[in-house]
Design a protein around this motif. Structure first.
Motif, short mmCIF file in Angstrom:
data_model
loop_
_atom_site.label_atom_id
_atom_site.label_comp_id
_atom_site.label_asym_id
_atom_site.label_seq_id
_atom_site.Cartn_x
_atom_site.Cartn_y
_atom_site.Cartn_z
N GLU A 126 0.81 -1.21 0.00
CA GLU A 126 0.00 0.00 0.00
C GLU A 126 0.85 1.27 0.00
OE1 GLU A 126 -0.47 -2.55 1.94
OE2 GLU A 126 -2.44 -3.33 1.34
N SER A 127 1.85 1.34 0.88
CA SER A 127 2.64 2.58 0.98
C SER A 127 3.46 2.82 -0.29
CB SER A 127 3.55 2.54 2.20
OG SER A 127 4.43 1.43 2.16
N LEU A 128 3.92 1.76 -0.93
CA LEU A 128 4.66 1.94 -2.18
C LEU A 128 3.73 2.43 -3.28
CD1 LEU A 128 7.24 1.68 -3.83
CD2 LEU A 128 6.65 -0.71 -4.28
N ARG A 129 2.54 1.86 -3.36
CA ARG A 129 1.57 2.32 -4.36
C ARG A 129 1.27 3.80 -4.17
NH1 ARG A 129 -3.48 -1.70 -4.24
NH2 ARG A 129 -4.11 -0.29 -5.91
N ASP A 130 1.04 4.19 -2.92
CA ASP A 130 0.75 5.60 -2.63
C ASP A 130 1.92 6.51 -3.01
OD1 ASP A 130 -1.69 4.78 -1.65
OD2 ASP A 130 -1.10 4.89 0.46
N ALA A 131 3.14 6.06 -2.70
CA ALA A 131 4.31 6.88 -2.98
C ALA A 131 4.54 7.04 -4.47
CB ALA A 131 5.55 6.26 -2.32
N VAL A 132 4.33 5.99 -5.25
CA VAL A 132 4.50 6.08 -6.70
C VAL A 132 3.53 7.10 -7.29
CG1 VAL A 132 4.17 4.83 -8.88
CG2 VAL A 132 5.46 3.77 -7.03
N VAL A 133 2.28 7.03 -6.85
CA VAL A 133 1.27 7.98 -7.36
C VAL A 133 1.57 9.39 -6.88
CG1 VAL A 133 -1.17 8.59 -7.30
CG2 VAL A 133 -0.49 6.19 -7.54
N GLU A 134 1.90 9.54 -5.59
CA GLU A 134 2.18 10.86 -5.03
C GLU A 134 3.34 11.55 -5.72
OE1 GLU A 134 3.90 12.83 -0.87
OE2 GLU A 134 3.19 10.75 -0.88
N HIS A 135 4.41 10.81 -5.98
CA HIS A 135 5.61 11.40 -6.58
C HIS A 135 5.59 11.34 -8.10
CE1 HIS A 135 7.84 11.98 -2.80
NE2 HIS A 135 7.31 10.83 -2.41
N GLN A 136 4.51 10.80 -8.67
CA GLN A 136 4.39 10.65 -10.12
C GLN A 136 5.63 9.93 -10.68
OE1 GLN A 136 3.60 14.76 -11.37
NE2 GLN A 136 1.43 14.26 -11.50
N ALA A 137 5.98 8.85 -10.01
CA ALA A 137 7.16 8.08 -10.39
C ALA A 137 6.87 7.18 -11.58
CB ALA A 137 7.64 7.23 -9.20
N ASP A 138 7.93 6.74 -12.23
CA ASP A 138 7.78 5.83 -13.36
C ASP A 138 7.42 4.43 -12.89
OD1 ASP A 138 8.66 7.48 -15.78
OD2 ASP A 138 10.33 7.79 -14.40
N LEU A 139 7.93 4.03 -11.73
CA LEU A 139 7.61 2.72 -11.18
C LEU A 139 8.10 2.63 -9.74
CD1 LEU A 139 10.52 0.95 -11.17
CD2 LEU A 139 10.07 0.93 -13.62
N GLY A 140 7.66 1.59 -9.06
CA GLY A 140 8.09 1.33 -7.69
C GLY A 140 8.64 -0.07 -7.57
N ILE A 141 9.61 -0.23 -6.67
CA ILE A 141 10.26 -1.52 -6.44
C ILE A 141 10.14 -1.86 -4.96
CG2 ILE A 141 12.49 -2.72 -6.40
CD1 ILE A 141 13.31 -0.93 -8.79
#
Length: 446
Positions: free
Chosen positions: A225-240
């Motif tokens: 959950e926290s990784l999903r939120d961080a990817v969306v919040e920071h408009q990242a290309d992907l999360g690992i």
């Protein structure tokens, strides 16, 4: 039959047998008898960030020393890092003190043989025979002049970091990519951010502040959950996302959708096939049927092994194939690592995406996962009685399999650590999968 070793070493609640200092010391001694036979040898010991790691590390060190085996301590480092260093240091044994994705109050002891490979069933059985001798009071100690010596390796993390970085081809860079990395407050909390940052990524690092108690706590590959939120919040290309000992990989695409081990394995297999790979892929009994169907469409052979990456490895060795894994994120790419390595697996995925000029969301297209329901049913263990063989259970199982036909799958298996039967049903429709699983579970629980 093994009494103490499970699918991934010895594991349990800290302070309760077998995760006690006394047991760890005797396990070290027993492993020294089997793997260190024939003269003075060396064992490499690493750990994750659990507070109990210090206690178990000291106990193992004492046991190996009593067996005449030298000890090299590397501190917190991912499980695959220990496997790699066991090979590069030419150590005879590698030990990881970790309970992987479990909470902090669990711990475990995993043992690698020469070359960084997991032990065979026979080696574990041999160790257990010597362990039983020690537990019954038969542990001995070599003479003082033959005791194993201990040393610390200070540059272990740096060596492993460089090894990981070498798995991104030299003509590629992560420049221009914004990546969020969740280290699960675990063993890779320093190494993982360093690898991606030094390869050029704009990095957002989360859950990289271990305190001995927060490993895997609402973070990492088992809690996305926290990784999903961080990817969306920071408009990242992907999360690992890694787990506590960094041998599991899960990812998140730019939309915030989780990409699990089955989907990542499909992406790697599809790319390998396009690059001339002629072998197949090994999954497990739990691998989603959607992966099997997608690989069939690509004319890539597929086999299922028992649950556990050690059994995937056995099938890969038997077939000569190079790719395998589990939906939980254990991924094996034997052309690049001798064991499951989350950081290296992520770099292989990134290599595929960069070379194809695509993004993770598009890279996973072509595989349609089937909805899956998993229910754990507790049963009363009785000697000579197998609840799976009961006529009522077999009857409802036949009915469900006939209903699903070729559009679904049923798997019933006993847990290796507690009296549970895991009921797994896959179907084209999520409601059908849930209803079928509940029908079987109600009979097992009755």
């Amino acid at each position: 039959m093994r009494k103490y070793f499970g699918t991934d070493g010895v594991r349990g609640r800290v302070g309760e047998f077998p995760m006690t200092p006394d047991f760890a010391m005797k396990l070290g001694w027993a492993a020294g008898q089997v793997l260190g036979a024939g003269g003075v040898k060396e064992v490499l010991i690493g750990k994750d960030t659990r507070a109990s790691g210090y206690m178990l590390e000291s106990a193992l060190e004492a046991g190996f020393s009593a067996a005449g085996v030298n000890v090299a301590l590397v501190g917190p480092l991912p499980t695959p890092g220990i496997a790699y260093l066991t090979s590069t240091f030419r150590a005879d044994v590698g030990v990881v003190i970790s309970a992987s994705h479990n909470p902090f109050d669990d711990n475990g002891i995993k043992i690698f043989a020469q070359g960084g490979h997991k032990l065979t069933d026979k080696q574990e059985q041999d160790i257990e025979r010597w362990l039983q001798v020690a537990l019954e009071g038969g542990m001995t100690c070599v003479s003082s002049d033959k005791l194993g010596k201990a040393r610390r390796i200070d540059d272990a993390a740096g060596r492993y970091t460089e090894y990981c970085k070498a798995n991104l081809p030299g003509h590629l860079s992560l420049n221009g990519l914004k990546i969020v990395v969740d280290s699960a407050n675990g063993a890779a909390y320093k190494v993982a951010p360093a690898v991606y940052r030094e390869l050029g990524a704009e990095l957002i690092s989360i859950h990289a502040s271990p305190n001995g108690l927060n490993i895997n706590e609402h973070c990492g590959a088992t809690s996305m959950e926290s990784l999903r939120d961080a990817v969306v919040e920071h408009q990242a290309d992907l999360g690992i996302a890694l787990d506590g000992d960094a041998d599991r990989l899960m990812m998140v695409d730019h939309t915030g959708s989780v990409v699990d081990g089955d989907e990542l394995l499909y992406l790697l297999a599809k790319d390998a096939k396009a690059s001339g790979y002629t072998g197949g892929v090994v999954g497990t009994q739990m691998t989603n049927l959607g992966l099997e169907q997608a690989l069939e469409a690509l004319d890539i052979p597929f086999l299922r092994a028992k649950v556990g990456d050690r059994y995937v490895m056995e099938q890969l060795k038997a077939t000569g194939w190079r790719l395998g894994g589990e939906g939980s994120g254990h991924l094996l790419s034997l052309d690049h690592a001798s064991t499951g390595d989350a950081i290296i697996a992520s770099l292989r995925v990134l290599t595929c995406l960069l070379q194809q000029g695509t993004v993770l969301f598009d890279g996973k297209q072509g595989m349609q996962k089937l909805p899956q329901t998993l229910i754990n049913v507790r049963f009363k263990a009785e000697e000579g009685v197998d609840p799976l063989e009961a006529s009522q259970v077999q009857g409802v199982l036949s009915e469900v399999e006939a209903e699903l036909c070729q559009n679904g799958r049923v798997l019933l298996r006993k847990s290796g650590t507690e009296p549970l039967i895991r009921v797994m049903v896959e179907a084209l429709d999520a409601n059908q999968a849930r209803q079928c699983a509940e029908r079987i579970a109600s009979v097992l629980g009755g």
